[in-house]
Design an enzyme around this catalytic site. Structure first.
Site, short mmCIF file in Angstrom:
data_model
loop_
_atom_site.label_atom_id
_atom_site.label_comp_id
_atom_site.label_asym_id
_atom_site.label_seq_id
_atom_site.Cartn_x
_atom_site.Cartn_y
_atom_site.Cartn_z
N GLN A 143 -14.62 2.74 1.30
CA GLN A 143 -14.02 2.23 0.08
C GLN A 143 -13.50 3.62 -0.57
OE1 GLN A 143 -16.19 -0.30 -2.56
NE2 GLN A 143 -14.41 -0.78 -3.81
N HIS A 160 -10.24 -4.93 -2.98
CA HIS A 160 -8.95 -5.07 -2.50
C HIS A 160 -9.02 -5.55 -0.86
CE1 HIS A 160 -9.99 -0.87 -2.17
NE2 HIS A 160 -9.32 -0.84 -1.13
N PHE A 161 -8.20 -6.39 -0.67
CA PHE A 161 -8.06 -6.82 0.89
C PHE A 161 -6.84 -6.23 1.22
CE2 PHE A 161 -11.35 -10.10 1.56
CZ PHE A 161 -11.56 -10.50 0.10
N HIS A 162 -6.78 -5.43 2.65
CA HIS A 162 -6.03 -5.14 3.07
C HIS A 162 -5.27 -6.14 4.11
CE1 HIS A 162 -6.68 -0.66 2.48
NE2 HIS A 162 -7.93 -1.20 2.25
N ASP A 202 0.92 -1.09 0.15
CA ASP A 202 -0.06 -0.01 -0.06
C ASP A 202 0.98 1.21 0.07
OD1 ASP A 202 -3.14 0.72 1.19
OD2 ASP A 202 -1.64 2.33 1.17
N ASN A 236 -13.20 -3.00 2.32
CA ASN A 236 -13.94 -2.10 2.37
C ASN A 236 -15.05 -2.15 1.16
OD1 ASN A 236 -12.94 -1.14 4.81
ND2 ASN A 236 -11.63 0.31 3.67
P1 5GP Z 1 -9.74 1.61 0.43
O1 5GP Z 1 -9.94 2.82 1.48
O2 5GP Z 1 -10.48 1.77 -0.71
O3 5GP Z 1 -9.93 0.40 1.29
O4 5GP Z 1 -8.12 1.71 0.22
C1 5GP Z 1 -7.71 1.94 -0.67
C2 5GP Z 1 -6.19 2.03 -0.49
O5 5GP Z 1 -5.24 2.17 -1.57
C3 5GP Z 1 -5.39 3.01 0.59
O6 5GP Z 1 -4.76 2.40 1.61
C4 5GP Z 1 -4.47 3.62 -0.29
O7 5GP Z 1 -3.25 4.23 0.50
C5 5GP Z 1 -4.24 2.81 -1.42
N1 5GP Z 1 -3.65 3.23 -2.57
C6 5GP Z 1 -4.27 4.30 -3.25
N2 5GP Z 1 -3.69 4.75 -4.57
C7 5GP Z 1 -2.74 3.85 -4.50
C8 5GP Z 1 -1.45 3.68 -5.45
O8 5GP Z 1 -1.34 4.55 -6.48
N3 5GP Z 1 -0.51 2.63 -5.18
C9 5GP Z 1 -0.76 1.69 -4.06
N4 5GP Z 1 0.27 0.90 -3.79
N5 5GP Z 1 -1.71 2.02 -3.24
C10 5GP Z 1 -2.63 2.97 -3.33
#
Ligand code: 5GP
Length: 136
Positions: free
Chosen positions: A92, A98-100, A29, A85
């Site tokens: 989200q 995507h899974f964190h 991330d 999310n």
């Molecule tokens: P969400 O809130 O949608 O569950 O999480 C999106 C995640 O994507 C965030 O933790 C953010 O840091 C990550 N993210 C957003 N843009 C990029 C990117 O360009 N590259 C990478 N590696 N992660 C990203």
């Protein structure tokens, strides 16, 4: 929907790749909550988990535990959260499933969860409704 993850999948935006197979990509991330914060995504362009095919879901399920073991081994952190999310209200921000995997080294770092349990009043009728929805 075109997202930043579509561009990463096409190699148009760089990422720190951790794992790849026919259906799955995992990478670091860009804004890690803690060191070792990994994102695991299907190559299939589904916006939310309920839209994902069984095949992609199975492929992610197969590698998630292995990725968690690698994150634990490399960070030395035993506790972690796996988070997924769905929808802006549920935090989200990127509309590609995507899974964190987020290491939780201590009380203050990592994922903070606001969890206010209620009371299960209509458990059996609700479960019956869900069983019917699954069957239908
Ligand atoms: P969400 O809130 O949608 O569950 O999480 C999106 C995640 O994507 C965030 O933790 C953010 O840091 C990550 N993210 C957003 N843009 C990029 C990117 O360009 N590259 C990478 N590696 N992660 C990203």
């Amino acid at each position: 929907m075109e997202t930043i993850f579509s561009k990463i999948l096409r190699g148009e935006v760089p990422c720190h790749k951790v794992y790849e197979d026919d259906r799955v990509l995992a990478f670091l991330d860009i804004g890690p909550l803690t060191r070792g914060h990994v994102l695991v995504i299907p190559k299939e362009p589904a916006e939310t988990l309920d839209e994902l095919s069984d095949e992609s879901a199975a492929a992610i399920g197969r590698v998630l535990p292995r990725l968690c073991r690698a994150v634990k081994r490399v960070t030395g952190v035993k506790a972690y959260n796996v988070l997924e999310n769905n929808g802006p209200l549920a935090h989200q921000a990127v509309f590609h499933v995507h899974f964190h995997i987020i290491p939780k080294p201590n009380e203050t770092e990592g994922l903070g969860v606001g969890w206010r349990p209620g009371k299960l009043g209509d458990g059996e009728s609700l479960a019956a409704e869900l069983r019917a929805a699954l069957a239908g």
